[in-house]
Write a protein that holds these residues in place. Sequence first.
Motif, PDB file in Angstrom:
ATOM      1  N   ASP A  28      46.910  74.445 -33.498  1.00  0.00           N
ATOM      2  CA  ASP A  28      46.538  72.901 -32.264  1.00  0.00           C
ATOM      3  C   ASP A  28      45.035  72.373 -31.964  1.00  0.00           C
ATOM      4  N   LEU A  29      44.033  73.905 -32.413  1.00  0.00           N
ATOM      5  CA  LEU A  29      43.073  74.118 -31.565  1.00  0.00           C
ATOM      6  C   LEU A  29      41.689  72.853 -32.059  1.00  0.00           C
ATOM      7  N   ALA A  54      33.114  76.290 -21.312  1.00  0.00           N
ATOM      8  CA  ALA A  54      33.206  77.402 -22.416  1.00  0.00           C
ATOM      9  C   ALA A  54      34.784  77.778 -22.755  1.00  0.00           C
ATOM     10  N   ASP A  55      35.897  77.655 -22.429  1.00  0.00           N
ATOM     11  CA  ASP A  55      36.924  77.100 -22.505  1.00  0.00           C
ATOM     12  C   ASP A  55      37.268  76.005 -24.010  1.00  0.00           C
ATOM     13  N   ILE A  56      36.785  75.168 -23.323  1.00  0.00           N
ATOM     14  CA  ILE A  56      36.914  73.695 -24.402  1.00  0.00           C
ATOM     15  C   ILE A  56      36.283  74.398 -26.184  1.00  0.00           C
ATOM     16  N   ILE A  57      35.270  75.095 -25.961  1.00  0.00           N
ATOM     17  CA  ILE A  57      34.638  75.413 -27.277  1.00  0.00           C
ATOM     18  C   ILE A  57      36.065  76.616 -27.785  1.00  0.00           C
ATOM     19  N   ASP A  58      36.341  77.540 -27.239  1.00  0.00           N
ATOM     20  CA  ASP A  58      37.061  78.844 -27.725  1.00  0.00           C
ATOM     21  C   ASP A  58      38.381  78.960 -26.716  1.00  0.00           C
ATOM     22  N   PRO A  59      39.497  77.570 -26.841  1.00  0.00           N
ATOM     23  CA  PRO A  59      41.043  77.567 -26.182  1.00  0.00           C
ATOM     24  C   PRO A  59      41.675  78.759 -26.148  1.00  0.00           C
ATOM     25  N   GLY A  60      41.860  79.291 -28.059  1.00  0.00           N
ATOM     26  CA  GLY A  60      42.176  79.941 -28.194  1.00  0.00           C
ATOM     27  C   GLY A  60      41.919  81.984 -27.211  1.00  0.00           C
ATOM     28  N   GLY A  78      51.657  63.050 -34.998  1.00  0.00           N
ATOM     29  CA  GLY A  78      50.854  64.109 -36.312  1.00  0.00           C
ATOM     30  C   GLY A  78      49.735  64.866 -35.215  1.00  0.00           C
ATOM     31  N   GLU A  79      49.034  63.782 -34.548  1.00  0.00           N
ATOM     32  CA  GLU A  79      48.122  64.024 -33.818  1.00  0.00           C
ATOM     33  C   GLU A  79      48.205  64.353 -32.326  1.00  0.00           C
ATOM     34  N   ILE A  80      47.575  65.697 -31.945  1.00  0.00           N
ATOM     35  CA  ILE A  80      47.482  65.505 -30.671  1.00  0.00           C
ATOM     36  C   ILE A  80      46.754  64.218 -29.784  1.00  0.00           C
ATOM     37  N   VAL A  81      47.443  63.936 -28.393  1.00  0.00           N
ATOM     38  CA  VAL A  81      47.336  62.571 -27.779  1.00  0.00           C
ATOM     39  C   VAL A  81      46.966  63.145 -26.203  1.00  0.00           C
ATOM     40  N   ALA A  82      47.123  64.645 -26.328  1.00  0.00           N
ATOM     41  CA  ALA A  82      47.102  64.925 -24.712  1.00  0.00           C
ATOM     42  C   ALA A  82      47.037  67.149 -24.433  1.00  0.00           C
ATOM     43  N   THR A  83      46.879  67.413 -23.428  1.00  0.00           N
ATOM     44  CA  THR A  83      46.585  69.219 -23.283  1.00  0.00           C
ATOM     45  C   THR A  83      46.926  68.563 -22.219  1.00  0.00           C
TER      46      THR A  83
END
Length: 206
Positions: A28-29, A54-60, A78-83
């Motif tokens: 999902d990242l 930086a957390d956006i680039i490497d959320p894992g 099938g699409e990520i629409v919110a976080t």
Amino acid sequence: MGTVAAGEEAGRTGVASGYVLRTATADDLGGARAVMLDTVYRDLKSGYVPRWHADIIDPGTAYLRPERCTLLVVEYGGEIVATGAVRDRGPQAPPNPRWVADRFPSGTTAQLCRIYVRPEHRRHGLARQLVRELGEFAARVGGYDALYLHTDPAVPGAEPFWRSLAREVCDERALPGGGQGIVHFELPIPIPMPPPGRRAGTYPAG
């Protein structure tokens, strides 16, 4: 946290029909990153700033690997629409006021962040449900004394949304020079939800 499919337990979850709220996986990242980047460019208008995002680039690394952090996503078609995410790091001083940083130290503060909803999927209660699930995560994982967030009141809908759920700690607009212009909030753990009829307007938050 298990997957919550909209419609299966609608009375408990409050997730609109067709939406699935669940803990993010490595698959999902990419979708989560796209929602976050679109928001910081379109709504927050800051663009990507390495020291902030930086957390956006490497959320894992930021959210999936640490045991006391999490990243939730909402999927639709099938699409990520919110976080929405929790991190175990309080506000830092500077740029935040020293007394705010002292009140919410890293390690014992669960910070809500990246609660973003794509514009075409707003007004379905997704942000509110993300906040509820993140608060439950913070309570369940343990070790947190406070639930903190900050938001940019210049973003349409963000300030009234948070005021409907949280208690103001510091409005930097009232400080000499206006500070950063952001508002700091605290929420209880777990988060009590107001009645379903109480909704703020559009969203993303900060």
